[in-house]
Design an enzyme around this catalytic site. Structure first.
Site, mmCIF file in Angstrom:
data_model
loop_
_atom_site.group_PDB
_atom_site.id
_atom_site.type_symbol
_atom_site.label_atom_id
_atom_site.label_comp_id
_atom_site.label_asym_id
_atom_site.label_seq_id
_atom_site.Cartn_x
_atom_site.Cartn_y
_atom_site.Cartn_z
ATOM 1 N N GLY A 71 0.791 -1.222 0.000
ATOM 2 C CA GLY A 71 0.000 0.000 0.000
ATOM 3 C C GLY A 71 0.822 1.271 0.000
ATOM 4 O O GLY A 71 0.469 2.257 -0.654
ATOM 5 N N THR A 72 1.938 1.268 0.726
ATOM 6 C CA THR A 72 2.770 2.471 0.790
ATOM 7 C C THR A 72 3.323 2.836 -0.576
ATOM 8 O O THR A 72 3.278 4.009 -0.995
ATOM 9 C CB THR A 72 3.915 2.276 1.802
ATOM 10 O OG1 THR A 72 3.360 2.191 3.115
ATOM 11 C CG2 THR A 72 4.891 3.445 1.752
ATOM 12 N N ASN A 151 -7.799 3.642 8.982
ATOM 13 C CA ASN A 151 -7.186 2.474 9.603
ATOM 14 C C ASN A 151 -7.209 2.504 11.124
ATOM 15 O O ASN A 151 -6.996 1.473 11.760
ATOM 16 C CB ASN A 151 -5.737 2.322 9.123
ATOM 17 C CG ASN A 151 -4.925 3.586 9.324
ATOM 18 O OD1 ASN A 151 -5.276 4.645 8.796
ATOM 19 N ND2 ASN A 151 -3.846 3.507 10.086
ATOM 20 N N GLN A 181 -7.516 -0.434 3.696
ATOM 21 C CA GLN A 181 -8.363 -1.015 4.724
ATOM 22 C C GLN A 181 -9.762 -1.348 4.208
ATOM 23 O O GLN A 181 -10.512 -2.065 4.875
ATOM 24 C CB GLN A 181 -8.482 -0.068 5.922
ATOM 25 C CG GLN A 181 -7.236 0.056 6.756
ATOM 26 C CD GLN A 181 -6.901 -1.212 7.533
ATOM 27 O OE1 GLN A 181 -7.746 -2.083 7.737
ATOM 28 N NE2 GLN A 181 -5.659 -1.328 7.954
ATOM 29 N N SER A 201 -3.678 -3.578 -0.635
ATOM 30 C CA SER A 201 -2.535 -4.319 -0.107
ATOM 31 C C SER A 201 -2.917 -5.760 0.179
ATOM 32 O O SER A 201 -4.034 -6.035 0.638
ATOM 33 C CB SER A 201 -2.043 -3.645 1.177
ATOM 34 O OG SER A 201 -0.980 -4.366 1.756
ATOM 35 N N HIS A 203 -1.552 -8.053 2.431
ATOM 36 C CA HIS A 203 -1.520 -8.617 3.775
ATOM 37 C C HIS A 203 -2.657 -8.144 4.675
ATOM 38 O O HIS A 203 -2.803 -8.630 5.794
ATOM 39 C CB HIS A 203 -0.162 -8.361 4.441
ATOM 40 C CG HIS A 203 0.049 -6.968 4.935
ATOM 41 N ND1 HIS A 203 0.010 -6.644 6.272
ATOM 42 C CD2 HIS A 203 0.318 -5.819 4.281
ATOM 43 C CE1 HIS A 203 0.250 -5.355 6.421
ATOM 44 N NE2 HIS A 203 0.441 -4.825 5.229
ATOM 45 N N THR A 239 11.664 -7.437 -11.446
ATOM 46 C CA THR A 239 11.148 -8.794 -11.610
ATOM 47 C C THR A 239 9.826 -8.945 -10.885
ATOM 48 O O THR A 239 9.698 -8.586 -9.712
ATOM 49 C CB THR A 239 12.154 -9.823 -11.062
ATOM 50 O OG1 THR A 239 13.394 -9.663 -11.745
ATOM 51 C CG2 THR A 239 11.638 -11.239 -11.259
ATOM 52 N N CYS A 332 1.362 1.377 11.785
ATOM 53 C CA CYS A 332 1.965 1.799 10.520
ATOM 54 C C CYS A 332 2.964 2.938 10.682
ATOM 55 O O CYS A 332 3.256 3.653 9.735
ATOM 56 C CB CYS A 332 0.874 2.218 9.546
ATOM 57 S SG CYS A 332 -0.313 0.907 9.202
#
Length: 390
Positions: A71-72, A151, A181, A201, A203, A239, A332
């Site tokens: 996300g960042t 978040n 989120q 994101s 995770h 990659t 975060c």
């Protein structure tokens, strides 16, 4: 000791099916998708599956999906890439006071290189005013960035209404939504909602860490941040993270397959937990809409609680000793204790800024776990308050 994980806004447990798929890719089908031989073709097929799956869930074209490291990076790419690519049209950006640091710090950096940023205030529930957004729009506004789900307190922004307003006032102004989120917890359709760029994101949705996506509308002008071999249509060289992309897609596919059922259960968990928390003297639940004590109109998986007389870190570690894992705000900010910008923006009393904790649920959360957590809260908070007074 019983283990209860209630920090799912920080990260989530990977679905077993996701881990299985990623293990197969890493140990058997481990080719580089840029290679022309069979191993490379196999890897390319996994990437195609990932893009097709995620594009279908968002109702966009697969060519509009770019994979990132999370996300960042997606937020940075959206803001910086669009700011540089569209600087001839203007240098004004609009965002909100309660964005994730990936947006706020990028905007602060852009201000150092000549861009002007307007930070919209929020009300006590953490929502922006569309009138404020309308008043902030200018002829040189090139980008608006508004998060879908906060978040820390779970407030939901009026994203669709904001998108319609922006396009009505200036069709050339780009609209970015940080949905890190929100993706997996809400149905978000960028083209229908006037969204030009969207961050998500892996995770946060029971997928792996180190993978994210940025939806980039086909007409959006954007400069890449990472240069190299020209992968992903020259937008993000390097990659390809094949197991990460496939894992994120599999996680999203599994979540949305049971969307209605999971949403209903998460909201039941939230209401049940809030009812239990309200039995504790003096607590405050943050981010609720006025007149909506049941949490309607907020994220289904986040409950932010301020506990007068108890520091958040103290309560966090007291619960940790009983196998309960929560967050002292947001995970975060590189473990740096500092007052929450979100809590300050919604007008939280100064005495509560360091006494707020976040409980966040997932599809794995059970009522039994919530009962156990509530019993420990009933036991620990009075004791910690007595200790603090001494």
């Amino acid at each position: 000791m019983k283990e209860v994980y209630l920090d799912n806004s920080a990260t989530t447990r990977v679905f077993p099916e996701v881990a299985e798929l990623m293990t197969k890719i890493m140990c058997e089908d481990y080719g580089n998708p840029s290679s022309l031989h069979l191993k490379g073709v196999q890897a390319e097929n996994y990437l195609r599956y990932a893009k097709e799956t995620l594009a279908k869930l968002l109702k966009v074209n697969e060519k509009e999906i770019v994979f990132t490291s999370g996300g960042t990076e997606s937020d940075n790419m959206a803001l910086t890439g669009c700011a540089f690519a569209n600087c001839r049209q203007g240098r004004h950006i609009i965002t909100t006071q309660i964005e994730h640091p990936a947006v706020l710090k990028t905007c602060a950096w852009l201000e150092t290189v000549g861009y002007r940023v307007t930070y919209l205030p929020v009300d006590s529930s953490g929502r922006i005013s569309l009138d404020d957004l309308r008043g902030a729009m200018r002829s040189d506004t090139i980008l608006v960035s508004v998060m879908h789900t906060n978040n820390e307190i779970g407030s939901l922004q009026p994203v669709a209404e904001a998108g319609a307003l922006i396009k009505r006032m200036n069709p050339n102004t780009l609209f970015h939504v940080d949905a890190v989120q929100g993706f997996g917890k809400a149905k978000i359709y960028p083209k229908k909602m006037g969204i030009d760029l969207l961050s998500a994101s892996g995770h946060k949705i029971h997928g792996p860490k180190g993978i994210g996506l940025l939806y980039i509308g086909e007409k959006v002008k954007i400069q890449p941040l990472i240069h190299g071999g020209g992968q992903q249509m020259n937008l993000r060289s390097g990659t390809d993270n094949v197991p990460g992309a496939a894992g994120m897609a599999k996680a999203a596919e599994l979540l949305y397959a049971h969307y209605e059922e999971d949403q209903a259960r998460l909201y039941r968990c939230k209401r049940y937990f809030m009812d239990g928390v309200r039995r504790i003297e003096g607590v405050r639940i943050n981010g609720l809409l006025p007149g909506e004590p049941e949490g309607a109109g907020t994220a289904p998986h986040i409950v932010s609680v301020s506990v007068p007389g108890v520091r958040s870190e103290v309560l966090l570690h007291a619960l940790e000793e009983k196998g309960i894992y929560i967050s002292a705000g947001s995970a975060c900010a590189a473990r740096k204790p500092q007052p929450s910008a979100t809590l300050k923006a919604v007008g939280t009393d100064r005495s509560l800024l360091e006494s707020t904790v976040r409980f966040s649920f997932s599809v794995y959360t059970t009522e039994e776990e919530l009962d156990y957590t509530l019993r420990e809260l009933y036991d620990k908070i009075p004791m910690l308050r007595r200790f603090t007074r001494r």
